[in-house]
Scaffold this motif. Structure first.
Motif, PDB file in Angstrom:
ATOM      1  N   VAL A  44      57.250 -18.661  -9.801  1.00  0.00           N
ATOM      2  CA  VAL A  44      57.483 -17.661 -10.847  1.00  0.00           C
ATOM      3  C   VAL A  44      57.951 -18.373 -12.123  1.00  0.00           C
ATOM      4  CG1 VAL A  44      58.818 -15.623 -11.515  1.00  0.00           C
ATOM      5  CG2 VAL A  44      58.064 -15.914  -9.137  1.00  0.00           C
ATOM      6  N   CYS A  45      57.398 -17.972 -13.240  1.00  0.00           N
ATOM      7  CA  CYS A  45      57.739 -18.569 -14.529  1.00  0.00           C
ATOM      8  C   CYS A  45      59.241 -18.502 -14.781  1.00  0.00           C
ATOM      9  CB  CYS A  45      56.991 -17.844 -15.646  1.00  0.00           C
ATOM     10  SG  CYS A  45      57.408 -18.417 -17.304  1.00  0.00           S
ATOM     11  N   GLU A  46      59.813 -19.648 -15.158  1.00  0.00           N
ATOM     12  CA  GLU A  46      61.241 -19.700 -15.475  1.00  0.00           C
ATOM     13  C   GLU A  46      61.524 -19.270 -16.904  1.00  0.00           C
ATOM     14  OE1 GLU A  46      63.321 -22.963 -12.841  1.00  0.00           O
ATOM     15  OE2 GLU A  46      61.493 -23.816 -13.738  1.00  0.00           O
ATOM     16  N   MET A  97      51.376 -19.795 -18.700  1.00  0.00           N
ATOM     17  CA  MET A  97      50.636 -20.203 -19.903  1.00  0.00           C
ATOM     18  C   MET A  97      51.195 -19.529 -21.152  1.00  0.00           C
ATOM     19  SD  MET A  97      48.376 -22.498 -19.342  1.00  0.00           S
ATOM     20  CE  MET A  97      47.411 -22.382 -20.837  1.00  0.00           C
ATOM     21  N   GLU A  98      51.508 -18.243 -21.055  1.00  0.00           N
ATOM     22  CA  GLU A  98      51.986 -17.508 -22.226  1.00  0.00           C
ATOM     23  C   GLU A  98      53.310 -18.074 -22.736  1.00  0.00           C
ATOM     24  OE1 GLU A  98      50.812 -16.200 -19.434  1.00  0.00           O
ATOM     25  OE2 GLU A  98      49.322 -14.694 -19.955  1.00  0.00           O
ATOM     26  N   CYS A  99      54.232 -18.367 -21.823  1.00  0.00           N
ATOM     27  CA  CYS A  99      55.525 -18.927 -22.244  1.00  0.00           C
ATOM     28  C   CYS A  99      55.356 -20.336 -22.797  1.00  0.00           C
ATOM     29  CB  CYS A  99      56.524 -18.907 -21.095  1.00  0.00           C
ATOM     30  SG  CYS A  99      57.162 -17.245 -20.750  1.00  0.00           S
ATOM     31  N   ARG A 130      55.444 -13.743 -14.714  1.00  0.00           N
ATOM     32  CA  ARG A 130      54.097 -14.265 -14.429  1.00  0.00           C
ATOM     33  C   ARG A 130      54.158 -15.515 -13.558  1.00  0.00           C
ATOM     34  NH1 ARG A 130      53.885 -12.212 -19.745  1.00  0.00           N
ATOM     35  NH2 ARG A 130      54.746 -14.132 -20.561  1.00  0.00           N
ATOM     36  N   PRO A 131      53.021 -15.880 -12.970  1.00  0.00           N
ATOM     37  CA  PRO A 131      52.982 -17.100 -12.156  1.00  0.00           C
ATOM     38  C   PRO A 131      53.203 -18.358 -13.014  1.00  0.00           C
ATOM     39  CG  PRO A 131      51.059 -15.715 -11.723  1.00  0.00           C
ATOM     40  CD  PRO A 131      51.765 -15.133 -12.911  1.00  0.00           C
TER      41      PRO A 131
END
Length: 102
Positions: free
Chosen positions: A46-48, A79-81, A53-54
């Motif tokens: 899980v995105c930190e 990717m977004e972060c 998101r993954p």
């Protein structure tokens, strides 16, 4: 010839190019792959950054120990972060640490 190559390398642009070449090569090593897998396992995928998101990429919080990172120097992000962290692209937003060039 050697003098031209040395002059090019000694320029700030030449040093940046050399650093990025080393960094790109490092990202293909078993050492980096192992660190990356540990960071992704730590966050359970899980995105930190957003927690939603993954996590698919590993981001350096600091480049002080680049090529010899500790796990707390790295975070797993989607990717977004990662794009939010580097809105103009990684190569334009990362300051190349001069002490790591040579």
């Amino acid at each position: 010839d050697w003098a031209r190559r040395k002059e090019r390398f000694d320029s700030p642009q030449g040093q940046k190019e050399y650093w990025w070449k080393r960094y790109d090569e490092y990202l293909a090593t078993p050492k980096w792959r192992s660190l990356r897998e540990k960071v992704l396992a730590r966050c359970k995928g899980v995105c930190e950054g957003c927690g939603d998101r993954p996590a698919v990429q590993v981001h350096h919080l600091t480049y002080d120990r680049v090529f010899d990172e500790m796990l707390f120097d790295l975070v797993a992000v989607c990717m977004e972060c990662h794009e939010r962290i580097h809105p103009h692209g990684v190569r334009l937003s990362v300051r190349v640490p001069v002490h790591e060039i040579r």
